[in-house]
Scaffold this active site. Structure first.
Site, mmCIF file in Angstrom:
data_model
loop_
_atom_site.group_PDB
_atom_site.id
_atom_site.type_symbol
_atom_site.label_atom_id
_atom_site.label_comp_id
_atom_site.label_asym_id
_atom_site.label_seq_id
_atom_site.Cartn_x
_atom_site.Cartn_y
_atom_site.Cartn_z
ATOM 1 N N LYS A 192 0.823 -1.211 0.000
ATOM 2 C CA LYS A 192 0.000 0.000 0.000
ATOM 3 C C LYS A 192 0.862 1.268 0.000
ATOM 4 O O LYS A 192 0.656 2.167 -0.796
ATOM 5 C CB LYS A 192 -0.932 0.024 1.235
ATOM 6 C CG LYS A 192 -1.863 -1.180 1.328
ATOM 7 C CD LYS A 192 -2.762 -1.112 2.557
ATOM 8 C CE LYS A 192 -2.007 -1.152 3.887
ATOM 9 N NZ LYS A 192 -1.270 -2.396 4.144
ATOM 10 N N ARG A 237 -1.179 -8.741 13.200
ATOM 11 C CA ARG A 237 -1.724 -7.719 12.293
ATOM 12 C C ARG A 237 -2.479 -8.369 11.135
ATOM 13 O O ARG A 237 -3.498 -7.848 10.674
ATOM 14 C CB ARG A 237 -0.597 -6.810 11.804
ATOM 15 C CG ARG A 237 -0.126 -5.854 12.919
ATOM 16 C CD ARG A 237 1.284 -5.349 12.715
ATOM 17 N NE ARG A 237 1.474 -4.638 11.470
ATOM 18 C CZ ARG A 237 2.661 -4.444 10.891
ATOM 19 N NH1 ARG A 237 3.763 -4.906 11.453
ATOM 20 N NH2 ARG A 237 2.744 -3.789 9.771
ATOM 21 N N ARG A 247 11.479 -4.902 5.654
ATOM 22 C CA ARG A 247 11.171 -3.511 5.275
ATOM 23 C C ARG A 247 11.987 -2.506 6.078
ATOM 24 O O ARG A 247 12.171 -2.653 7.270
ATOM 25 C CB ARG A 247 9.674 -3.267 5.535
ATOM 26 C CG ARG A 247 9.276 -1.809 5.648
ATOM 27 C CD ARG A 247 7.815 -1.585 5.482
ATOM 28 N NE ARG A 247 6.993 -2.115 6.562
ATOM 29 C CZ ARG A 247 5.666 -2.180 6.508
ATOM 30 N NH1 ARG A 247 5.030 -1.771 5.432
ATOM 31 N NH2 ARG A 247 4.999 -2.660 7.520
ATOM 32 N N ARG A 277 10.574 -0.263 11.706
ATOM 33 C CA ARG A 277 9.478 -0.147 12.657
ATOM 34 C C ARG A 277 9.531 -1.244 13.710
ATOM 35 O O ARG A 277 9.800 -2.394 13.388
ATOM 36 C CB ARG A 277 8.137 -0.211 11.916
ATOM 37 C CG ARG A 277 7.783 1.084 11.223
ATOM 38 C CD ARG A 277 6.691 0.922 10.208
ATOM 39 N NE ARG A 277 5.540 0.163 10.701
ATOM 40 C CZ ARG A 277 4.468 -0.117 9.969
ATOM 41 N NH1 ARG A 277 4.410 0.313 8.713
ATOM 42 N NH2 ARG A 277 3.494 -0.803 10.461
ATOM 43 N N ARG A 320 -10.171 0.887 7.885
ATOM 44 C CA ARG A 320 -9.786 -0.466 8.299
ATOM 45 C C ARG A 320 -10.918 -1.173 9.018
ATOM 46 O O ARG A 320 -10.761 -2.336 9.377
ATOM 47 C CB ARG A 320 -8.594 -0.380 9.242
ATOM 48 C CG ARG A 320 -7.246 -0.749 8.595
ATOM 49 C CD ARG A 320 -6.175 -0.446 9.631
ATOM 50 N NE ARG A 320 -4.963 -1.186 9.480
ATOM 51 C CZ ARG A 320 -3.837 -0.702 8.937
ATOM 52 N NH1 ARG A 320 -3.805 0.497 8.415
ATOM 53 N NH2 ARG A 320 -2.750 -1.441 8.920
HETATM 54 P P1 ADP Z 1 2.182 -1.901 3.232
HETATM 55 O O1 ADP Z 1 2.155 -0.388 3.207
HETATM 56 O O2 ADP Z 1 1.004 -2.494 2.508
HETATM 57 O O3 ADP Z 1 2.325 -2.460 4.606
HETATM 58 P P2 ADP Z 1 4.792 -1.610 1.886
HETATM 59 O O4 ADP Z 1 4.481 -0.802 0.699
HETATM 60 O O5 ADP Z 1 5.469 -0.928 3.017
HETATM 61 O O6 ADP Z 1 3.465 -2.373 2.419
HETATM 62 O O7 ADP Z 1 5.657 -2.866 1.439
HETATM 63 C C1 ADP Z 1 6.198 -3.786 2.390
HETATM 64 C C2 ADP Z 1 7.636 -4.136 2.013
HETATM 65 O O8 ADP Z 1 7.634 -4.960 0.846
HETATM 66 C C3 ADP Z 1 8.496 -2.935 1.667
HETATM 67 O O9 ADP Z 1 9.815 -3.184 2.140
HETATM 68 C C4 ADP Z 1 8.456 -2.856 0.137
HETATM 69 O O10 ADP Z 1 9.679 -2.333 -0.379
HETATM 70 C C5 ADP Z 1 8.270 -4.307 -0.260
HETATM 71 N N1 ADP Z 1 7.346 -4.469 -1.392
HETATM 72 C C6 ADP Z 1 6.279 -3.703 -1.723
HETATM 73 N N2 ADP Z 1 5.663 -4.204 -2.824
HETATM 74 C C7 ADP Z 1 6.340 -5.324 -3.191
HETATM 75 C C8 ADP Z 1 6.195 -6.281 -4.263
HETATM 76 N N3 ADP Z 1 5.210 -6.176 -5.154
HETATM 77 N N4 ADP Z 1 7.091 -7.291 -4.306
HETATM 78 C C9 ADP Z 1 8.079 -7.409 -3.382
HETATM 79 N N5 ADP Z 1 8.281 -6.540 -2.362
HETATM 80 C C10 ADP Z 1 7.420 -5.504 -2.264
HETATM 81 P P1 ADP Z 2 0.772 -1.818 7.678
HETATM 82 O O1 ADP Z 2 0.328 -1.309 6.347
HETATM 83 O O2 ADP Z 2 2.125 -2.447 7.659
HETATM 84 O O3 ADP Z 2 -0.252 -2.683 8.351
HETATM 85 P P2 ADP Z 2 0.267 0.795 8.927
HETATM 86 O O4 ADP Z 2 1.388 1.758 8.969
HETATM 87 O O5 ADP Z 2 -0.858 1.051 7.998
HETATM 88 O O6 ADP Z 2 0.945 -0.631 8.693
HETATM 89 O O7 ADP Z 2 -0.363 0.627 10.381
HETATM 90 C C1 ADP Z 2 0.461 0.365 11.517
HETATM 91 C C2 ADP Z 2 -0.421 0.217 12.750
HETATM 92 O O8 ADP Z 2 -1.108 1.458 12.994
HETATM 93 C C3 ADP Z 2 -1.537 -0.808 12.637
HETATM 94 O O9 ADP Z 2 -1.093 -2.120 12.980
HETATM 95 C C4 ADP Z 2 -2.570 -0.264 13.625
HETATM 96 O O10 ADP Z 2 -2.202 -0.545 14.966
HETATM 97 C C5 ADP Z 2 -2.436 1.233 13.436
HETATM 98 N N1 ADP Z 2 -3.357 1.758 12.387
HETATM 99 C C6 ADP Z 2 -3.021 2.345 11.203
HETATM 100 N N2 ADP Z 2 -4.101 2.719 10.520
HETATM 101 C C7 ADP Z 2 -5.175 2.372 11.286
HETATM 102 C C8 ADP Z 2 -6.584 2.478 11.121
HETATM 103 N N3 ADP Z 2 -7.114 3.029 10.009
HETATM 104 N N4 ADP Z 2 -7.367 1.996 12.126
HETATM 105 C C9 ADP Z 2 -6.861 1.439 13.237
HETATM 106 N N5 ADP Z 2 -5.541 1.308 13.440
HETATM 107 C C10 ADP Z 2 -4.690 1.758 12.487
#
Ligand code: ADP
Ligand code: ADP
Ligand code: ZN
Length: 223
Positions: free
Chosen positions: A16, A175, A130, A164, A91
């Site tokens: 995302k 999660r 990551r 993180r 979410r």
């Molecule tokens: P999210 O915001 O959904 O949690 P991220 O965009 O932070 O996910 O991506 C998670 C990790 O995976 C990051 O280190 C990113 O560089 C890597 N990543 C993102 N998209 C891909 C993909 N299509 N294939 C492999 N690695 C990816």
């Molecule tokens: P990822 O895409 O890797 O799950 P985020 O950065 O979106 O990570 O979220 C990290 C943490 O922040 C989540 O595990 C949750 O605890 C909190 N969080 C983020 N967005 C929301 C939301 N819209 N509602 C509730 N908790 C949230």
């Protein structure tokens, strides 16, 4: 709020944040990451941040009340009028309903919701590897997205990176559980409204971006 509003749905590690930043560059949409906002509140030690910290560390969802307060404040800023890409929000069903009310207040509505479809097992590796540039926020990965020169961010030349605290295997599994219990039902919700698109997010980053580009362009044409 008249610009395009695109929601990215997907579990932790689906891509995302990576895709939201790419869309921000290509379309001028503003990335709104509630995760980033909450981490900012934790760092700043605000009351919302203090309340959210333990929940985030445990891999649970922060209360709708706190998340909505933080998002609403951000959405009053003028840049959001260009349109936004929502990364990690809504979410829960309650957040989705609150978003509709918030947008309706300024004559706007959700343009599209995109489910980034992935296999859960692959998310553990994605999240564990990551890391993020401390200067510009660009996301990197130990194996899947390495900077051209090890230790230097391609985007800004920065040499400091952060990881993180919640990006470890145990928390990721919690999660993923929270995602399936509380967020995945939103896929059917947006599908019923005719707003859902699906992208195979197991592909490599650029292929995902190409598919997503198609969705956003079609949405722009419809608007
Ligand atoms: P999210 O915001 O959904 O949690 P991220 O965009 O932070 O996910 O991506 C998670 C990790 O995976 C990051 O280190 C990113 O560089 C890597 N990543 C993102 N998209 C891909 C993909 N299509 N294939 C492999 N690695 C990816
Ligand atoms: P990822 O895409 O890797 O799950 P985020 O950065 O979106 O990570 O979220 C990290 C943490 O922040 C989540 O595990 C949750 O605890 C909190 N969080 C983020 N967005 C929301 C939301 N819209 N509602 C509730 N908790 C949230
Ligand atoms: Zn950087």
């Amino acid at each position: 709020m008249t610009g395009q509003i695109v929601i990215l749905l997907g579990p932790p590690g689906a891509g995302k944040g990576t895709q939201a930043r790419m869309l921000e560059e290509r379309h001028g949409l503003v990335q709104l990451s509630t995760g980033d906002m909450l981490r900012g509140a934790v760092r700043a030690g605000t009351p919302a941040g203090l309340a959210a910290k333990a929940v985030m560390e445990a891999g649970g969802l922060v209360s709708d009340e706190i998340v909505l307060a933080i998002l609403k404040e951000r959405m009053t800023q003028p840049d959001v009028a260009r349109g936004a890409i929502l990364d990690g929000f809504p979410r829960t069903a309650g957040q989705a309903a609150a978003l509709d009310r918030l947008l309706a207040g300024s004559g706007g509505q959700v343009s599209a919701a995109v489910s980034l479809d992935v296999d859960d097992e692959a998310m553990v590796d994605r999240v564990s590897g990551r890391y993020t540039c401390a200067s510009c926020g660009e996301g990197w990965h130990d194996r899947f997205k390495q900077p051209t020169r090890a230790g230097t961010c391609d985007k800004c030349g920065g040499t400091e990176f952060t990881r993180r605290a919640d990006d470890n295997e145990t928390t990721v599994r919690d999660r993923l559980g929270a995602y399936h219990a509380q967020t995945a039902p939103l896929i059917a919700h947006y599908d019923a409204l005719g707003l859902l698109a699906r992208v195979d997010a197991m592909q490599e980053i650029d292929a995902v971006a190409r598919d997503l580009e198609r969705v956003v362009t079609e949405t722009t044409a419809r608007a």
